[in-house]
Design an enzyme around this catalytic site. Structure first.
Site, PDB file in Angstrom:
ATOM      1  N   ASP A  43       0.980  -1.226  -0.007  1.00 38.09           N
ATOM      2  CA  ASP A  43       0.029   0.121  -0.137  1.00 38.09           C
ATOM      3  C   ASP A  43       1.028   1.326   0.045  1.00 38.09           C
ATOM      4  O   ASP A  43       2.077   1.089   0.549  1.00 38.09           O
ATOM      5  CB  ASP A  43      -0.890   0.092   1.431  1.00 38.09           C
ATOM      6  CG  ASP A  43      -1.843  -0.922   1.466  1.00 38.09           C
ATOM      7  OD1 ASP A  43      -2.100  -1.677   0.578  1.00 38.09           O
ATOM      8  OD2 ASP A  43      -2.319  -1.276   2.685  1.00 38.09           O
TER       9      ASP A  43
HETATM   10  N1  URA Z   1      -1.054  -5.873   3.884  1.00 35.83           N
HETATM   11  C1  URA Z   1      -1.530  -4.532   4.077  1.00 35.83           C
HETATM   12  O1  URA Z   1      -2.484  -4.218   4.857  1.00 35.83           O
HETATM   13  N2  URA Z   1      -0.785  -3.684   3.410  1.00 35.83           N
HETATM   14  C2  URA Z   1       0.157  -4.030   2.772  1.00 35.83           C
HETATM   15  O2  URA Z   1       0.822  -2.995   2.039  1.00 35.83           O
HETATM   16  C3  URA Z   1       0.696  -5.338   2.584  1.00 35.83           C
HETATM   17  C4  URA Z   1       0.009  -6.122   3.224  1.00 35.83           C
END
Ligand code: URA
Length: 241
Positions: free
Chosen positions: A109
């Site tokens: 993310d």
């Molecule tokens: N899980 C998440 O919530 N975000 C990420 O970036 C990777 C795994």
């Protein structure tokens, strides 16, 4: 050779992404849209992706750039993509002296930091991101509240994150403060925002999230925003997973 493999071998993207591009009508064979990812590319076929010729007679049949493999410590605030239509910063901008057209393997993310693999080797990317290979991804999360034994057990066993129950995870509470905790969590899946949703499902909120390992590869002391090449041994160890 199957069309998706051919595109991946040209270092454009992973096989899965090649399927998406094909189904979206972005791929042409000899000037005609080809929407069948299973099409068998023939000798002399002229394949274009988004109007760009990849291989075929006009490029002397050369599809392969030198294969390169990097690990990046992604900072927060960068989109895991090669470009962004809203012009937000993307991770490929951080690999300032890399000439090959690398792309990220998997996704973090925008607000997550840590280990991100980047390559132009579609087969390598396919190997690591295919769900059947169940590669462990390890995260360090700072979360709100108290991670009770009960919550820990639920996370470990699997929780419902909205119509999907997660597979067993490895969970270690590293530190419990009055109102927050630091937890190491390893998962083998890669659903969208999975770690955040898993903690939400047990009543905690992720305040900070960093990926610290993918399979055998650890982030180690690589500084935020920095990257390095993988060694041959590291590449082989990831391929052996
Ligand atoms: N899980 C998440 O919530 N975000 C990420 O970036 C990777 C795994």
């Amino acid at each position: 050779m199957r069309l998706n493999k051919y595109i991946a071998a040209a270092g454009i993207c992973s096989r899965r992404k090649a399927d998406e591009l094909t189904l979206a009508g972005k791929v042409k064979i000899n000037g005609v849209v080809m929407d069948q990812p299973g099409y068998d590319v023939k000798e002399g076929d002229r394949v274009t992706v988004d109007g760009r010729l990849i291989g075929g007679p006009a490029t002397g049949g050369k599809t392969a750039e030198r294969k390169v493999y990097y690990v990046l410590n992604k900072p927060k605030g960068y989109i895991t993509a090669v470009s962004d239509d809203k012009d937000r910063p993307v991770v490929t901008e951080l690999l300032t002296d890399v000439e090959e057209r690398v792309f990220p393997i998997g996704r973090l993310d925008c607000n997550t930091s840590g280990l991100l693999l980047m390559t132009n080797d579609g087969d390598f990317a396919y190997h690591l991101s295919h769900p059947k290979n169940e590669v462990w991804k390890t995260y360090r999360a700072r979360v709100s509240g108290i991670v009770t034994k009960e919550r820990e057990a639920k996370l470990r066993k699997g929780v419902d994150i909205g119509g999907y129950v997660t597979a067993p995870a490895k969970v270690t509470v590293l530190k419990q403060n009055a109102n927050s905790a630091v937890v190491e969590i390893a998962i083998r899946e890669g659903k969208n925002r999975q770690v955040r949703k898993m903690f939400n499902a047990v009543g905690c909120k992720v305040l900070d999230l960093e990926r610290i390992a993918v399979g055998t590869l650890r982030l180690g002391r690589l500084l935020t925003g920095h990257y390095r090449r993988l060694t041959r041994q590291e590449i082989d160890a990831l391929l052996a997973l």
